[in-house]
Design an enzyme around this catalytic site. Structure first.
Site, short mmCIF file in Angstrom:
data_model
loop_
_atom_site.label_atom_id
_atom_site.label_comp_id
_atom_site.label_asym_id
_atom_site.label_seq_id
_atom_site.Cartn_x
_atom_site.Cartn_y
_atom_site.Cartn_z
NE ARG A 1 -12.49 -0.53 1.13
CZ ARG A 1 -13.17 -1.00 2.44
NH1 ARG A 1 -14.23 -0.82 2.70
NH2 ARG A 1 -12.05 -1.94 3.05
CG ASP B 1 -7.48 -3.35 -2.01
OD1 ASP B 1 -8.29 -4.37 -2.69
OD2 ASP B 1 -8.13 -3.10 -0.72
N GLY C 1 -9.31 -17.60 -6.90
CA GLY C 1 -9.52 -16.37 -6.09
C GLY C 1 -10.26 -16.54 -4.96
CB THR D 1 -13.64 -12.73 -0.46
OG1 THR D 1 -13.81 -11.49 -0.28
CG2 THR D 1 -14.28 -13.34 0.66
CB SER E 1 -13.12 -4.83 7.97
OG SER E 1 -12.89 -6.48 8.25
CG ASP F 1 -2.14 -0.92 1.02
OD1 ASP F 1 -2.64 -0.98 -0.23
OD2 ASP F 1 -2.48 -1.69 1.90
CD1 TRP G 1 -10.33 -1.93 -3.42
CD2 TRP G 1 -10.18 0.22 -3.93
NE1 TRP G 1 -10.29 -1.11 -2.28
CE2 TRP G 1 -10.04 0.06 -2.73
CE3 TRP G 1 -10.01 1.82 -4.37
CZ2 TRP G 1 -9.78 1.14 -1.64
CZ3 TRP G 1 -9.59 2.51 -3.54
CH2 TRP G 1 -9.71 2.45 -2.22
#
Length: 393
Positions: free
Chosen positions: A238, A166, A224, A226, A354, A106, A242
């Site tokens: 969200r 993200d 994939g 989550t 979250s 990030d 993104w």
């Protein structure tokens, strides 16, 4: 978009220029009021009972507060905002020099909105130094086998061999670093990650994965999952937002036409799963009557993405997305924005950081509160609607 969505949007009003200015004026005033408490310290990622509490320059979210300071400075050119922003730049330089909570992807969220913004607006050499060092930190997480930037955790462990959607917003830091240093290594890694990410995070129905694992031995796509969505197969609101903004940025920096089509599809899915007031619940699986909390931050993020991509489209299509962004932001301003300083020191209520579900791995935090990126993207969307803006991304 499906026919139901087109009908829903057709009946909504757009945010007017006057409403936009009024909302931004209040936001800037709120930021200025917060400087006494949040110049030497930063806002926590989310509010508690409507109010942010101070934290040090830790976590992945602090850049969103500094970004608000720079947006406020651009709006009113009050020198005290610039001074506060520069003081926080010093903190970001200290953070990267001392490697304080930077072992993750990030760096863009942290350094684009604080230091790149400062350098673009004021030419501060410390800001440039910090941002280039952050870019170096980010490319250190690149995995050649699989061609992606690893999101979190120790490198070269199968359980961490993944990226998340993200990260598309972290990549502009690398393009900026290439432009400033003349070194192509930053751009090369950004483009490899974009290609890997977009090829894998978008599902057949144009919903998106939050996180995607690659095979550590072969570099082939694995599966994939989550962390923050309701379940693996649902569309975390969200994350989908993104995807809207991330595909727009991917096109801006690469010029690859297929990313425009990806944007249309991902955005269409987002819009087709909005509730009546155009502000999503925390996962797009949920709608009106579900009793689930909203994530208002997702609305502002998606609006910013639409306004970004509209710059590269033919006028008829560009006007459509600008109109949709104005309609979404009208709902955010009218129904979610803070209007009474006694109730909150933030900007936008009813976000969700979250939320725990029976099927995800996250911890419950900041549910139905303000959150710091929601406040930032709210100001960015209002800025984009008000003028031609030189993005920090």
């Amino acid at each position: 978009m499906n026919e139901k969505t087109e009908t829903l949007l057709r009946n909504k009003k757009e945010l007017t220029d006057q409403e936009c200015k009024k909302a931004m004026d209040f936001a800037v005033e709120q930021v200025e009021d917060n400087l006494s408490e949040f110049t030497d310290q930063f806002k926590k990622a989310y509010s508690e009972d409507g109010f942010y509490y101070p934290t040090g320059n830790v976590n992945w979210t602090t850049g969103f507060w500094t970004g608000q300071i720079w947006l406020a400075y651009e709006w009113c050119r009050d020198e005290k905002l610039a001074q506060a922003g520069q003081k926080q730049v010093d903190s970001f330089l200290h953070r990267i020099d001392n490697k304080i909570e930077v072992d993750h992807h990030d760096m863009g969220f942290l350094y684009s909105l604080s230091c790149v913004a400062s350098y673009k607006l004021t030419g501060n050499p410390k800001a440039k130094e910090a941002a280039v060092k952050a870019a170096d930190q980010l490319i250190g997480r690149f995995q050649p086998i699989g061609q992606f930037i690893q999101a979190w955790g120790p490198m070269n462990q199968p359980e961490n061999y993944r990226f998340i959607i993200d990260c598309l917003l972290n990549l502009p830091l690398l393009y900026w670093a290439s432009e400033e240093t003349g070194e192509e290594k930053y751009r090369d890694i950004a483009e490899k990650h974009i290609h890997t990410a977009i090829a894998n995070v978008i599902r057949e129905d144009y919903s998106t994965w939050h996180t995607f694992f690659m095979n550590m031995e072969t570099g082939e796509p694995d599966h994939g999952a989550t962390c923050q969505g309701y379940r693996d197969g649902s569309a975390w609101a969200r994350g989908q937002a993104w995807g809207v903004y991330g595909t727009a940025l991917a096109y801006r920096y690469t010029g690859r036409k297929e990313y425009i089509e990806d944007f249309r599809h991902v955005t269409g899915y987002f819009l087709d799963h909005l509730p009546e007031d155009l502000v999503p619940y925390w996962d797009l699986e949920f709608g009106d009557g579900s009793g689930e909390p909203r994530d208002s931050s997702s609305a502002s993020i998606a609006a910013c993405g639409m306004l970004e991509m509209a710059q590269y489209m033919e006028e008829e299509e560009a006007a459509l997305y600008r109109s949709i962004a104005r309609k979404i932001m009208k709902s955010v301003v009218d129904n979610y924005a803070v209007k009474d300083k006694a109730l909150s020191n933030g900007l936008v209520l009813h976000s969700t950081y979250s939320k725990k579900s029976p099927y995800n791995t996250c911890t419950p935090e900041g549910v139905d509160e303000c959150n710091i990126w929601g406040d930032y993207f709210y100001m960015e969307a209002l800025t984009r609607l008000s003028k031609a803006w030189n993005p920090y991304w």
